[in-house]
Design a protein around this motif. Structure first.
Motif, PDB file in Angstrom:
ATOM      1  N   GLY A 138       0.788  -1.221   0.000  1.00 28.68           N
ATOM      2  CA  GLY A 138       0.000   0.000   0.000  1.00 28.68           C
ATOM      3  C   GLY A 138       0.823   1.275   0.000  1.00 28.68           C
ATOM      4  O   GLY A 138       0.263   2.369   0.049  1.00 28.68           O
ATOM      5  N   ARG A 139       2.131   1.185  -0.076  1.00 32.45           N
ATOM      6  CA  ARG A 139       2.995   2.378  -0.045  1.00 32.45           C
ATOM      7  C   ARG A 139       3.162   2.935  -1.458  1.00 32.45           C
ATOM      8  O   ARG A 139       4.224   2.838  -2.074  1.00 32.45           O
ATOM      9  N   TRP A 140       2.071   3.529  -1.964  1.00 32.36           N
ATOM     10  CA  TRP A 140       2.055   3.948  -3.358  1.00 32.36           C
ATOM     11  C   TRP A 140       3.037   5.077  -3.648  1.00 32.36           C
ATOM     12  O   TRP A 140       3.397   5.308  -4.795  1.00 32.36           O
ATOM     13  N   ARG A 141       3.516   5.777  -2.633  1.00 39.86           N
ATOM     14  CA  ARG A 141       4.488   6.850  -2.874  1.00 39.86           C
ATOM     15  C   ARG A 141       5.861   6.295  -3.250  1.00 39.86           C
ATOM     16  O   ARG A 141       6.654   6.974  -3.899  1.00 39.86           O
TER      17      ARG A 141
ATOM     18  N   TRP B 141      -1.721   0.467  -8.959  1.00 36.39           N
ATOM     19  CA  TRP B 141      -2.997  -0.020  -8.397  1.00 36.39           C
ATOM     20  C   TRP B 141      -3.797   1.134  -7.825  1.00 36.39           C
ATOM     21  O   TRP B 141      -5.024   1.222  -8.014  1.00 36.39           O
ATOM     22  N   LYS B 142      -3.150   2.041  -7.124  1.00 36.15           N
ATOM     23  CA  LYS B 142      -3.847   3.188  -6.544  1.00 36.15           C
ATOM     24  C   LYS B 142      -4.444   4.063  -7.640  1.00 36.15           C
ATOM     25  O   LYS B 142      -5.573   4.546  -7.511  1.00 36.15           O
ATOM     26  N   GLN B 143      -3.696   4.276  -8.707  1.00 34.42           N
ATOM     27  CA  GLN B 143      -4.219   5.061  -9.824  1.00 34.42           C
ATOM     28  C   GLN B 143      -5.487   4.426 -10.383  1.00 34.42           C
ATOM     29  O   GLN B 143      -6.476   5.119 -10.656  1.00 34.42           O
ATOM     30  N   TRP B 144      -5.470   3.107 -10.558  1.00 34.01           N
ATOM     31  CA  TRP B 144      -6.623   2.426 -11.141  1.00 34.01           C
ATOM     32  C   TRP B 144      -7.835   2.506 -10.217  1.00 34.01           C
ATOM     33  O   TRP B 144      -8.948   2.798 -10.665  1.00 34.01           O
ATOM     34  N   THR B 145      -7.654   2.257  -8.914  1.00 30.44           N
ATOM     35  CA  THR B 145      -8.786   2.275  -7.985  1.00 30.44           C
ATOM     36  C   THR B 145      -9.365   3.690  -7.851  1.00 30.44           C
ATOM     37  O   THR B 145     -10.587   3.865  -7.769  1.00 30.44           O
TER      38      THR B 145
END
Length: 253
Positions: free
Chosen positions: A46-49, A57-61
Motif C-alpha cells: 500500500g505504499r504507493w508513494r 494499483w492506486k491510480q486504477w482504484t
C-alpha cells in the motif's frame, strides 16, 4: 497459405514476455494468515508513494472512484471537473493549501453550491500546488464570476478550470497519484473524498472488511455484527465465513 516450420525447435513458440514482472505487482507484499481458518494471503504494502506496483494499483482504484462520481450524480446537480492552483509567487505549503481548500468548501456549501467531491493534490516542478477533482455542483450559468471571487477569497489564484466532467477526466485526476507524489511533504494528504462521494462496490466491501492487523486480537476488532449482516444480505457472505487476518508469523508463535 504455406506455413514453414524450418528451424522450429521444441519450445521455440514460447515467449518469456509474459514472465516479465507485471507493473501491477507489489514490490514488498505482506503475508497474512486467518486466525480462524489458517489460510494465508498476500496483500499489497500500500505504499504507493514508493512502490511502483502499488502506485499503479492506486491510480486504477481512484480512477474507478472518480468514474463512479461522474456517473452517479443526484438530481439537481452536475458532475463538474475542476482545477485550482496557487500563484507561483505565493506558493503555499501543503498545510496552507489544505486550509484554502477547506475555506472554499465552507463558502460553497454555505451557498448550497457544492455537494460530494473528491480531489488529488499535485506539486509541479516549479513548486506550485494544484488541486484536480470532481465535484457535484448545480449548473452555475453566469455565476462563474461568483465562483472566481470565492476561490480568490479562499486563497487560490485566478487561474482555474471548471467544466462539466467527462469520463476521461477521471483518468486525468488519478494519474497524479504516483511515485511522483512523493514530492509532497511526508504525511500530508495527496487525495481525499467527501463521505457522500459515490463508492465503487469493491470500495464499499473493502471498507467493511478492513481489519487492522495491529488490533486483530482486540475485542472490538473487525466489522461489527450489524456490518456482517449487511455483507450477508448484499454480497452473500455468511457470518461464519468472516476472516480475521494477522501477520502470518503471529499465528504460529
Amino acid at each position: 497459405m504455406t506455413v514453414s516450420l524450418k528451424g522450429a525447435t521444441a519450445g521455440s513458440a514460447l515467449s518469456n514476455n509474459c514472465r516479465k514482472k507485471t507493473p501491477w505487482a507489489c514490490s514488498n507484499p505482506m503475508r497474512l494468515a486467518c486466525m480462524h481458518h489458517g489460510e494465508d494471503i498476500a496483500v499489497r504494502c500500500g505504499r504507493w508513494r514508493t512502490c511502483p506496483g502499488c502506485s499503479v494499483w492506486k491510480q486504477w482504484t481512484l480512477k474507478q472512484r472518480f468514474i463512479a462520481g461522474i456517473e452517479r450524480v443526484p438530481a439537481g446537480r452536475l458532475a463538474m471537473f475542476y482545477t485550482l492552483t496557487f500563484p507561483e509567487s505565493e506558493a503555499p505549503d501543503e498545510d496552507a493549501a489544505h486550509g484554502a481548500w477547506r475555506s472554499l468548501v465552507g463558502r460553497l456549501r454555505y451557498r448550497d453550491q457544492l455537494g460530494a467531491f473528491g480531489w488529488v493534490l499535485q506539486r509541479q516542478r516549479n513548486g506550485t500546488l494544484h488541486y484536480h477533482g470532481i465535484a457535484h455542483m448545480p449548473w452555475l450559468d453566469d455565476d462563474l464570476v461568483e465562483w472566481r471571487r470565492l476561490i480568490v477569497k479562499s486563497g487560490f489564484g485566478i487561474q482555474n478550470r471548471l467544466v462539466v466532467a467527462r469520463s476521461d477526466h477521471a483518468g486525468y485526476c488519478a494519474r497524479y497519484i504516483s511515485t511522483r507524489m512523493a514530492a509532497l511533504a511526508p504525511l500530508r494528504r495527496a487525495y481525499a473524498f467527501s463521505r457522500d462521494f459515490p463508492r465503487t462496490q469493491p470500495d464499499a466491501l473493502a471498507g467493511v472488511l478492513n481489519i487492522r492487523a495491529s488490533h486483530a486480537t482486540a475485542e472490538d476488532a473487525g466489522p461489527t455484527r450489524e456490518q456482517l449482516v449487511t455483507l450477508q444480505d448484499d454480497f452473500g457472505i455468511e457470518l461464519e465465513d468472516a476472516c480475521a487476518y494477522v501477520p502470518a508469523h503471529e499465528v504460529w508463535r
